[in-house]
Design an enzyme around this catalytic site. Structure first.
Site, PDB file in Angstrom:
ATOM      1  NE  ARG A  67      -0.057  12.116  -6.667  1.00 30.58           N
ATOM      2  CZ  ARG A  67       1.203  11.960  -6.258  1.00 30.58           C
ATOM      3  NH1 ARG A  67       2.018  13.028  -6.215  1.00 30.58           N
ATOM      4  NH2 ARG A  67       1.655  10.778  -5.883  1.00 30.58           N
ATOM      5  NE  ARG A  90       2.029  14.006   1.962  1.00 37.12           N
ATOM      6  CZ  ARG A  90       2.422  13.523   0.796  1.00 37.12           C
ATOM      7  NH1 ARG A  90       2.107  14.163  -0.311  1.00 37.12           N
ATOM      8  NH2 ARG A  90       3.093  12.397   0.726  1.00 37.12           N
ATOM      9  CG  HIS A 168       3.843  19.278  -3.145  1.00 42.09           C
ATOM     10  ND1 HIS A 168       3.718  19.370  -4.517  1.00 42.09           N
ATOM     11  CD2 HIS A 168       4.581  18.174  -2.913  1.00 42.09           C
ATOM     12  CE1 HIS A 168       4.343  18.346  -5.071  1.00 42.09           C
ATOM     13  NE2 HIS A 168       4.877  17.600  -4.126  1.00 42.09           N
ATOM     14  CG  ASP A 213      11.900  16.169  -8.131  1.00 34.28           C
ATOM     15  OD1 ASP A 213      11.778  17.214  -7.458  1.00 34.28           O
ATOM     16  OD2 ASP A 213      11.710  15.038  -7.654  1.00 34.28           O
ATOM     17  CD  GLU A 272       6.513  21.294  -4.595  1.00 35.51           C
ATOM     18  OE1 GLU A 272       6.898  21.034  -3.432  1.00 35.51           O
ATOM     19  OE2 GLU A 272       6.546  20.460  -5.518  1.00 35.51           O
TER      20      GLU A 272
END
Length: 315
Positions: A67, A90, A168, A213, A272
């Site tokens: 994270r 990832r 990200h 978002d 991003e």
């Protein structure tokens, strides 16, 4: 890798014994990259200040994603397909690429490491496509951080494949309420909080008072993130990545995430560089190459009458 003789590239053990590579530039800047996920977890300026956010509750244990830092979303962004959220790149252990093909143009002016991911048999069961993903992480002489990705279709069955992608990136900020993002004004976006409905961004800059978002579409090659309290501006330069995601989970989502501190949303912002709206399709033998370059512009740009266009237009 480069310049191992003067210790500017070091392979060592990180959290839970996971292997990582430390890049050091002679003027004092540094970056750290875990082989797990090819995940950049640290980027420090010449003063040793951390520029990326990694949660204090981040889980450094396969198969959980880390994270914070710069997770790589491939071959799927979010849950916009049949794979796990943000794909599997990832969550895989990459290898050091000891024989990468040359990069054109030459972007080796700095210290760098080349990493490589190929699908395992298990990967081919969930995404039946053969590929080679090469990533170069470069720390430039001025402390800029560049990620160059090359993804090649190596299918032998003649089949093309399609994917979406994002770097990200989690930026470390002093206080999210003191941050503004400039360069995305007037652009259309898909709002993930409203079933990806399409809107047009209004106002002079993006500021933050609640959860955000959004996927901004067909965006400029440069975006600025202004941190008023730290007197610092991040500049994101992207090549071949038309979209840009802006995300902050705010308080309720932060408390719902096991690997994220309850109040840490105040000190991070994801901006991003991405390719989402129009998925990328590669035929066998074709290669897709993109890059993201991050720099931190010092406080001299904070006069109270900042002209964001000058920051965005400057090289």
């Amino acid at each position: 890798m480069s310049e191992t003789e003067n210790k500017s590239v070091e392979i060592t053990k990180g959290v839970n014994g996971l292997e990582k590579i430390i890049l050091r530039e002679i003027r004092g800047s540094s970056a750290e990259v875990y082989l797990y996920g090819a995940h950049v977890t640290s980027w420090k300026n010449e003063q040793g200040e951390e520029l990326l956010f990694v949660s204090s509750k981040a889980i450094f244990k396969p198969s959980k994603p880390i994270r914070g830092g710069i997770p790589i979303c491939f071959p799927q962004f979010s849950n916009m397909g049949s794979l796990e959220a943000h794909g599997f790149a990832r969550n895989r252990v990459w290898t050091i690429d000891t024989d990468p093909p040359p990069l054109l143009p030459n972007v080796t002016d700095g210290v760098f490491v080349d990493l490589l991911l190929k699908p395992t048999e298990e990967d081919l069961k969930i995404w039946p496509h053969s590929f080679e993903y090469r990533l170069r992480v470069t720390l430039g002489p001025g402390g800029d951080l560049m990620l160059t990705s090359r993804i090649r279709n190596t299918n032998t069955d003649g089949k093309a494949f399609t994917f979406t992608f994002a770097y990200h990136t989690y930026f470390s900020v002093s206080d999210i309420s003191e941050v503004r993002v400039e360069g995305l004004e007037t652009f259309d976006y898909l709002d993930n909080l409203k079933n990806r409905e399409r809107y047009t961004e209004q106002g002079d800059a993006i500021t933050f008072e609640s959860e955000v978002d959004k996927i901004y579409l067909s965006t400029p090659t440069k975006i600025a993130i202004l941190d008023h309290e730290k007197k610092r501006t991040f500049v994101v330069r992207k090549d071949g990545l038309p979209d840009a995601v802006v995300w902050n989970p705010w308080d309720k989502k932060a408390k719902a995430m096991a690997d994220f501190g309850d109040d840490e949303y105040k000190h991070m912002l994801c901006v991003e560089a991405a390719a989402i709206e129009k998925p990328i399709t590669l035929k066998p033998g074709e290669e897709w190459k993109v890059r993201q370059e991050l720099s931190a512009v010092p406080s001299s740009y904070f006069s109270g009458q900042l002209d964001p266009s000058k920051v965005l237009q400057s090289s």
